[in-house]
Design a protein around this motif. Structure first.
Motif, PDB file in Angstrom:
ATOM      1  N   UNK A 168     -10.550 -91.036  -8.914  1.00 26.02           N
ATOM      2  CA  UNK A 168     -11.585 -92.068  -9.003  1.00 26.02           C
ATOM      3  C   UNK A 168     -11.891 -92.682  -7.644  1.00 26.02           C
ATOM      4  N   UNK A 169     -10.848 -92.875  -6.840  1.00 28.03           N
ATOM      5  CA  UNK A 169     -11.019 -93.495  -5.522  1.00 28.03           C
ATOM      6  C   UNK A 169     -11.193 -92.463  -4.412  1.00 28.03           C
ATOM      7  N   UNK A 170     -11.224 -91.183  -4.795  1.00 23.46           N
ATOM      8  CA  UNK A 170     -11.352 -90.090  -3.831  1.00 23.46           C
ATOM      9  C   UNK A 170     -10.295 -90.226  -2.731  1.00 23.46           C
ATOM     10  N   UNK A 171      -9.061 -90.477  -3.160  1.00 26.03           N
ATOM     11  CA  UNK A 171      -7.962 -90.708  -2.239  1.00 26.03           C
ATOM     12  C   UNK A 171      -6.701 -90.024  -2.761  1.00 26.03           C
ATOM     13  N   UNK A 172      -6.561 -88.704  -2.516  1.00 24.42           N
ATOM     14  CA  UNK A 172      -5.410 -87.963  -3.031  1.00 24.42           C
ATOM     15  C   UNK A 172      -4.068 -88.501  -2.550  1.00 24.42           C
ATOM     16  N   UNK A 173      -4.053 -89.186  -1.400  1.00 24.95           N
ATOM     17  CA  UNK A 173      -2.796 -89.744  -0.903  1.00 24.95           C
ATOM     18  C   UNK A 173      -2.196 -90.757  -1.876  1.00 24.95           C
ATOM     19  N   UNK A 174      -3.026 -91.404  -2.669  1.00 24.35           N
ATOM     20  CA  UNK A 174      -2.519 -92.362  -3.658  1.00 24.35           C
ATOM     21  C   UNK A 174      -1.599 -91.671  -4.660  1.00 24.35           C
ATOM     22  N   UNK A 175      -1.962 -90.455  -5.049  1.00 30.01           N
ATOM     23  CA  UNK A 175      -1.118 -89.699  -5.971  1.00 30.01           C
ATOM     24  C   UNK A 175       0.227 -89.412  -5.315  1.00 30.01           C
ATOM     25  N   UNK A 176       0.179 -88.896  -4.079  1.00 31.42           N
ATOM     26  CA  UNK A 176       1.408 -88.535  -3.379  1.00 31.42           C
ATOM     27  C   UNK A 176       2.314 -89.743  -3.187  1.00 31.42           C
ATOM     28  N   UNK A 177       1.738 -90.877  -2.822  1.00 28.55           N
ATOM     29  CA  UNK A 177       2.532 -92.090  -2.612  1.00 28.55           C
ATOM     30  C   UNK A 177       3.180 -92.559  -3.914  1.00 28.55           C
ATOM     31  N   UNK A 178       2.424 -92.546  -5.002  1.00 31.13           N
ATOM     32  CA  UNK A 178       2.968 -92.986  -6.288  1.00 31.13           C
ATOM     33  C   UNK A 178       4.111 -92.075  -6.732  1.00 31.13           C
ATOM     34  N   UNK A 179       3.900 -90.770  -6.623  1.00 22.88           N
ATOM     35  CA  UNK A 179       4.930 -89.813  -7.049  1.00 22.88           C
ATOM     36  C   UNK A 179       6.175 -89.929  -6.181  1.00 22.88           C
ATOM     37  N   UNK A 180       6.000 -89.994  -4.856  1.00 20.36           N
ATOM     38  CA  UNK A 180       7.177 -90.049  -3.984  1.00 20.36           C
ATOM     39  C   UNK A 180       7.923 -91.370  -4.145  1.00 20.36           C
ATOM     40  N   UNK A 181       7.206 -92.457  -4.394  1.00 19.21           N
ATOM     41  CA  UNK A 181       7.878 -93.734  -4.633  1.00 19.21           C
ATOM     42  C   UNK A 181       8.744 -93.653  -5.880  1.00 19.21           C
ATOM     43  N   UNK A 182       8.202 -93.074  -6.946  1.00 18.95           N
ATOM     44  CA  UNK A 182       8.976 -92.978  -8.188  1.00 18.95           C
ATOM     45  C   UNK A 182      10.182 -92.046  -8.009  1.00 18.95           C
ATOM     46  N   UNK A 183       9.975 -90.934  -7.324  1.00 19.09           N
ATOM     47  CA  UNK A 183      11.099 -90.026  -7.072  1.00 19.09           C
ATOM     48  C   UNK A 183      12.180 -90.725  -6.246  1.00 19.09           C
ATOM     49  N   UNK A 184      11.763 -91.580  -5.312  1.00 21.44           N
ATOM     50  CA  UNK A 184      12.716 -92.329  -4.502  1.00 21.44           C
ATOM     51  C   UNK A 184      13.554 -93.289  -5.324  1.00 21.44           C
ATOM     52  N   UNK A 185      12.952 -93.866  -6.347  1.00 22.59           N
ATOM     53  CA  UNK A 185      13.666 -94.793  -7.229  1.00 22.59           C
ATOM     54  C   UNK A 185      14.759 -94.064  -8.015  1.00 22.59           C
ATOM     55  N   UNK A 186      14.563 -92.788  -8.276  1.00 25.97           N
ATOM     56  CA  UNK A 186      15.523 -92.018  -9.060  1.00 25.97           C
ATOM     57  C   UNK A 186      16.725 -91.522  -8.243  1.00 25.97           C
ATOM     58  N   UNK A 187      16.650 -91.604  -6.929  1.00 29.52           N
ATOM     59  CA  UNK A 187      17.749 -91.126  -6.094  1.00 29.52           C
ATOM     60  C   UNK A 187      18.922 -92.099  -6.163  1.00 29.52           C
ATOM     61  N   UNK A 188      20.137 -91.564  -6.172  1.00 29.79           N
ATOM     62  CA  UNK A 188      21.306 -92.449  -6.073  1.00 29.79           C
ATOM     63  C   UNK A 188      21.260 -93.198  -4.746  1.00 29.79           C
ATOM     64  N   UNK A 189      21.812 -94.380  -4.690  1.00 35.31           N
ATOM     65  CA  UNK A 189      21.724 -95.219  -3.485  1.00 35.31           C
ATOM     66  C   UNK A 189      22.438 -94.600  -2.286  1.00 35.31           C
ATOM     67  N   UNK A 190      23.323 -93.647  -2.494  1.00 35.91           N
ATOM     68  CA  UNK A 190      24.016 -93.001  -1.392  1.00 35.91           C
ATOM     69  C   UNK A 190      23.172 -91.930  -0.716  1.00 35.91           C
ATOM     70  N   UNK A 191      22.075 -91.513  -1.377  1.00 43.18           N
ATOM     71  CA  UNK A 191      21.189 -90.497  -0.788  1.00 43.18           C
ATOM     72  C   UNK A 191      20.099 -91.185   0.013  1.00 43.18           C
ATOM     73  N   UNK A 192      19.602 -90.492   1.028  1.00 43.09           N
ATOM     74  CA  UNK A 192      18.495 -91.034   1.821  1.00 43.09           C
ATOM     75  C   UNK A 192      17.222 -90.352   1.425  1.00 43.09           C
TER      76      UNK A 192
END
Length: 192
Positions: A168-192
């Motif tokens: 809708x916003x013609x901004x594919x980076x928004x998808x990548x940022x949302x997905x990578x943020x969520x994947x980051x939340x799933x990582x154990x705190x000991x992982x970077x």
């Protein structure tokens, strides 16, 4: 007429649904793009409901094969989840939305057999994600609170919604940022 023509009808219908929606095209549109008569489209798919059921069934089977391939290619849960995200990202990259995401938004205007196929697609995705999340947490590769099914539902909802917003916003980076943020939340705190 051959099976190739039926596949071309399905390919064209898929693209049209992913860009316009189920009610945004006619058999005449498909016939015109392929270079056949509308009657030929009706020969393969007597009603638009028949076309929708065949299309979503094919999409679900192809997606299931991709999910199996991800399991075969990647042993780690985080890599499996990234590969899952990539399936959606590639669809967005082709300037389309998930077929079932588009159809899910049109649920009230769809024939019930099509809705049944759409539900089966989302159940497939949620079930697959749930197992990956559950096994990843058990192996210490992922960390999250709560029920894996709820997390799977959140993740799938995030991906579908991020696709809509990015397109809708013609901004594919928004998808990548949302997905990578969520994947980051799933990582154990000991992982970077």
């Amino acid at each position: 007429m051959s099976g190739i023509t039926a596949e071309r009808v399905l390919d064209t219908a898929q693209r049209l649904i992913q860009t316009r929606g189920f009610n945004g095209f006619s058999y005449r549109d498909i016939a015109g793009e392929i270079g056949i008569k509308s009657a030929s489209v009706h020969y393969y798919f007597p009603s638009k409901a028949d076309l929708g059921v065949a299309l979503v069934s094919r999409y679900r089977k192809d997606f299931a094969a991709e999910l199996e391939s991800i399991l075969d290619r990647h042993a780690e849960a985080s890599k499996r989840l990234k590969a899952f995200v990539e399936l959606f990202r590639q669809t967005l990259k082709s300037e389309r939305l998930c077929l079932c995401g588009m159809l899910g938004a049109e649920r009230d205007g769809l024939p019930e057999p099509v809705n049944d196929q759409v539900r089966a697609f989302f159940q497939l995705c949620e079930g697959w994600l749930c197992e990956v999340l559950k096994n990843g947490r058990k192996a210490g590769e992922l960390a999250f609170r709560g029920n894996p099914r709820n997390v799977a539902d959140q993740f799938l909802s995030l991906l579908e919604g991020a696709m809509v917003l990015a397109r809708s916003l013609n901004d594919p980076d928004r998808f990548d940022k949302a997905a990578s943020t969520y994947l980051g939340v799933l990582k154990p705190s000991t992982q970077e």
